[in-house]
Design an enzyme around this catalytic site. Structure first.
Site, mmCIF file in Angstrom:
data_model
loop_
_atom_site.group_PDB
_atom_site.id
_atom_site.type_symbol
_atom_site.label_atom_id
_atom_site.label_comp_id
_atom_site.label_asym_id
_atom_site.label_seq_id
_atom_site.Cartn_x
_atom_site.Cartn_y
_atom_site.Cartn_z
ATOM 1 N N TYR A 51 0.704 -1.432 0.205
ATOM 2 C CA TYR A 51 0.203 0.004 -0.213
ATOM 3 C C TYR A 51 0.485 1.961 -0.502
ATOM 4 C CZ TYR A 51 -3.675 -3.023 1.276
ATOM 5 O OH TYR A 51 -4.216 -4.220 1.884
ATOM 6 N N HIS A 109 0.989 -11.733 1.911
ATOM 7 C CA HIS A 109 -0.699 -10.956 0.785
ATOM 8 C C HIS A 109 -1.086 -11.646 -0.091
ATOM 9 C CE1 HIS A 109 -1.660 -6.637 0.251
ATOM 10 N NE2 HIS A 109 -2.521 -7.406 0.082
ATOM 11 N N SER A 149 -3.380 -14.207 3.601
ATOM 12 C CA SER A 149 -5.116 -13.741 3.037
ATOM 13 C C SER A 149 -4.564 -14.554 1.467
ATOM 14 C CB SER A 149 -4.640 -12.268 2.870
ATOM 15 O OG SER A 149 -5.092 -11.700 1.966
ATOM 16 N N ASN A 150 -5.895 -14.258 1.220
ATOM 17 C CA ASN A 150 -6.529 -14.806 -0.221
ATOM 18 C C ASN A 150 -6.067 -15.909 -0.288
ATOM 19 O OD1 ASN A 150 -7.461 -12.013 -1.634
ATOM 20 N ND2 ASN A 150 -4.970 -11.537 -1.257
ATOM 21 N N LEU A 200 -17.077 -3.328 2.063
ATOM 22 C CA LEU A 200 -18.533 -2.803 1.528
ATOM 23 C C LEU A 200 -18.867 -2.841 -0.066
ATOM 24 C CD1 LEU A 200 -18.080 0.701 4.004
ATOM 25 C CD2 LEU A 200 -19.695 -1.004 3.775
ATOM 26 N N ARG A 246 -18.228 9.507 7.521
ATOM 27 C CA ARG A 246 -17.536 7.998 7.262
ATOM 28 C C ARG A 246 -17.170 6.948 8.086
ATOM 29 N NH1 ARG A 246 -18.384 10.666 1.927
ATOM 30 N NH2 ARG A 246 -15.917 9.908 1.582
ATOM 31 N N ILE A 247 -16.044 7.423 8.741
ATOM 32 C CA ILE A 247 -14.809 6.825 9.412
ATOM 33 C C ILE A 247 -15.707 6.334 10.399
ATOM 34 C CG2 ILE A 247 -12.264 6.550 10.984
ATOM 35 C CD1 ILE A 247 -11.496 7.685 8.755
ATOM 36 N N LYS A 248 -16.169 7.176 11.359
ATOM 37 C CA LYS A 248 -17.004 7.183 12.558
ATOM 38 C C LYS A 248 -18.574 6.201 12.574
ATOM 39 C CE LYS A 248 -16.438 11.601 14.959
ATOM 40 N NZ LYS A 248 -16.389 12.353 13.789
ATOM 41 N N ASN A 250 -19.390 4.194 10.139
ATOM 42 C CA ASN A 250 -18.795 2.563 9.836
ATOM 43 C C ASN A 250 -18.369 2.055 11.078
ATOM 44 O OD1 ASN A 250 -18.531 3.255 7.472
ATOM 45 N ND2 ASN A 250 -16.728 3.141 7.132
HETATM 46 P P1 NAP Z 1 -14.117 -1.008 1.323
HETATM 47 O O1 NAP Z 1 -13.222 -0.765 2.345
HETATM 48 O O2 NAP Z 1 -15.009 -2.276 0.855
HETATM 49 O O3 NAP Z 1 -15.049 -0.172 0.102
HETATM 50 C C1 NAP Z 1 -14.282 1.478 0.186
HETATM 51 C C2 NAP Z 1 -14.650 2.132 -0.480
HETATM 52 O O4 NAP Z 1 -15.971 2.639 0.368
HETATM 53 C C3 NAP Z 1 -14.793 4.195 -0.612
HETATM 54 O O5 NAP Z 1 -14.798 4.504 -1.573
HETATM 55 C C4 NAP Z 1 -15.331 4.653 0.145
HETATM 56 O O6 NAP Z 1 -14.673 5.919 0.255
HETATM 57 C C5 NAP Z 1 -16.345 3.914 0.753
HETATM 58 N N1 NAP Z 1 -17.566 4.186 2.078
HETATM 59 C C6 NAP Z 1 -16.467 3.570 2.974
HETATM 60 N N2 NAP Z 1 -17.586 4.044 4.048
HETATM 61 C C7 NAP Z 1 -18.437 4.488 3.460
HETATM 62 C C8 NAP Z 1 -19.741 4.903 4.203
HETATM 63 N N3 NAP Z 1 -19.763 5.112 5.464
HETATM 64 N N4 NAP Z 1 -20.290 5.622 2.584
HETATM 65 C C9 NAP Z 1 -20.108 5.793 1.803
HETATM 66 N N5 NAP Z 1 -18.977 5.269 1.102
HETATM 67 C C10 NAP Z 1 -18.137 5.053 1.962
HETATM 68 O O7 NAP Z 1 -13.142 -1.264 0.497
HETATM 69 P P2 NAP Z 1 -11.377 -1.476 -0.286
HETATM 70 O O8 NAP Z 1 -10.950 -0.783 0.325
HETATM 71 O O9 NAP Z 1 -11.085 -2.452 -0.976
HETATM 72 O O10 NAP Z 1 -11.548 -2.715 1.335
HETATM 73 C C11 NAP Z 1 -10.745 -2.508 2.623
HETATM 74 C C12 NAP Z 1 -9.926 -3.034 3.222
HETATM 75 O O11 NAP Z 1 -9.421 -4.075 3.043
HETATM 76 C C13 NAP Z 1 -8.749 -2.029 2.494
HETATM 77 O O12 NAP Z 1 -8.677 -0.788 2.723
HETATM 78 C C14 NAP Z 1 -8.028 -2.753 2.145
HETATM 79 O O13 NAP Z 1 -6.466 -2.618 4.500
HETATM 80 C C15 NAP Z 1 -7.815 -4.156 3.037
HETATM 81 N N6 NAP Z 1 -7.347 -4.855 1.504
HETATM 82 C C16 NAP Z 1 -7.253 -6.562 1.489
HETATM 83 C C17 NAP Z 1 -6.542 -7.202 0.500
HETATM 84 C C18 NAP Z 1 -6.070 -7.691 0.676
HETATM 85 O O14 NAP Z 1 -5.263 -8.902 -0.337
HETATM 86 N N7 NAP Z 1 -5.814 -8.661 1.811
HETATM 87 C C19 NAP Z 1 -7.281 -6.501 -0.422
HETATM 88 C C20 NAP Z 1 -8.558 -5.243 -0.974
HETATM 89 C C21 NAP Z 1 -8.236 -3.796 0.496
HETATM 90 P P3 NAP Z 1 -14.372 7.529 0.815
HETATM 91 O O15 NAP Z 1 -13.353 6.872 1.811
HETATM 92 O O16 NAP Z 1 -14.672 8.357 -0.427
HETATM 93 O O17 NAP Z 1 -15.447 7.422 1.851
#
Ligand code: NAP
Length: 267
Positions: A51, A109, A149-150, A200, A246-248, A250
């Site tokens: 990241y 990862h 992971s994965n 999400l 949104r952090i809060k 969630n």
């Molecule tokens: P996610 O958490 O499912 O979704 C994030 C998206 O949703 C962002 O566009 C965010 O926009 C929006 N969002 C979040 N809360 C919201 C709310 N309350 N209302 C409206 N929009 C909202 O996606 P992700 O980042 O892919 O997954 C989360 C975490 O999982 C990653 O950050 C990472 O740490 C981890 N991850 C791990 C892997 C792996 O291979 N192990 C792969 C992918 C992700 P804003 O930021 O603008 O709010």
């Protein structure tokens, strides 16, 4: 209503929800978001070498005013980095960027480099060499828990056949549109705690009519009903947001419940 923590095989307790940081840029953006997250009550921050934001995370945790032991940090060995020595070197580099002397949870990862085709079983020997390094770091108490992971059942089978210490966590993609039942059942049977990434669906949940209807009925937001669904299923979601409100929002999932019918309506 109290948040229920999840106990790993070695007794370490993981918070029921963590803060995801993929796509938060190194420096001010990630530092600010992680400070907001810690202020909102998150106690697990999820990052990865790939990241490119470990420095900002280390800074935020350092500035948070909390004891290091009270904020758990997950980081991950890059998917392209495999092998015993390679893993030791990558771990040291992550520690340095995070400005800490241990990591709470260290994950492989991915069993295969990004973009590789097929099930990637040809990489398992290299994954097992990485795992040996992680086991050594764990025994030296430089990592509090180790996992993957994965990983799908085929990768877990191969790893478990060789491992001295079984993986404690598997972080996989789960959301209402994607629930890999076979991997979930496998992990549950082996007492491997499941963390849900992209909980999400990277924002796709916000345009689903059925989720909007349920959220309105519950007087909650779509994010909250979906994250509550994860929690009640026993998955540990790591939602990401760069926005303080949104952090809060969630993490506000511990003062309501979904009944069995509502759970079914979600996914
Ligand atoms: P996610 O958490 O499912 O979704 C994030 C998206 O949703 C962002 O566009 C965010 O926009 C929006 N969002 C979040 N809360 C919201 C709310 N309350 N209302 C409206 N929009 C909202 O996606 P992700 O980042 O892919 O997954 C989360 C975490 O999982 C990653 O950050 C990472 O740490 C981890 N991850 C791990 C892997 C792996 O291979 N192990 C792969 C992918 C992700 P804003 O930021 O603008 O709010």
């Amino acid at each position: 209503m109290q948040e229920r923590k999840q106990k790993l095989q070695n007794g370490l307790l993981l918070p029921a929800i963590g803060f995801g940081t993929w796509l938060l840029s190194e420096g001010e953006e990630v530092r600010k978001a992680v400070i907001e997250a810690i202020d909102a009550g998150y106690r697990l921050i999820d990052t990865a070498a790939q990241y490119g934001n470990e420095k900002g995370i280390g800074k935020a945790v350092g500035e948070s005013g909390l004891d290091r032991k009270d904020v758990l940090i997950t980081t991950k060995l890059a998917a392209e980095t495999k092998g015993y020595e390679e893993t030791l070197r990558a771990f040291e580099a992550s520690l340095k960027r995070l400005d800490t002397n241990y990591v709470d949870l260290y994950l492989i990862h991915s069993p295969v480099p990004w973009g590789a085709r097929g099930d990637g079983m040809e990489y398992m020997e290299a994954n097992i060499a990485s795992w040996r390094a992680m086991e050594d770091l764990y025994r030296e108490r430089r990592i509090r828990a180790i996992g993957v992971s994965n990983f799908e059942p085929v990768h877990l089978d191969a790893l478990l056949a060789e491992a001295d210490i079984a993986p404690m966590v598997n972080q996989i993609e789960i959301n209402p549109f994607h629930e890999p039942k076979e991997t979930i059942a496998y992990c549950q049977a082996k007492d491997i705690v499941i963390q849900a990434y992209s909980p999400l669906a990277q924002g796709r949940v916000f345009s689903a009519r059925h989720l909007e209807e349920l959220a309105t009925e519950k007087g909650r937001t779509i994010a909250q009903v979906v994250l509550r669904w994860h929690y009640q299923k026993g998955f540990l979601p790591v939602p990401k947001s760069k926005n303080a409100e949104r952090i809060k929002e969630n993490i506000g999932i511990f003062d309501f419940e979904l009944d069995a019918k509502e759970m079914k309506r979600i996914g």
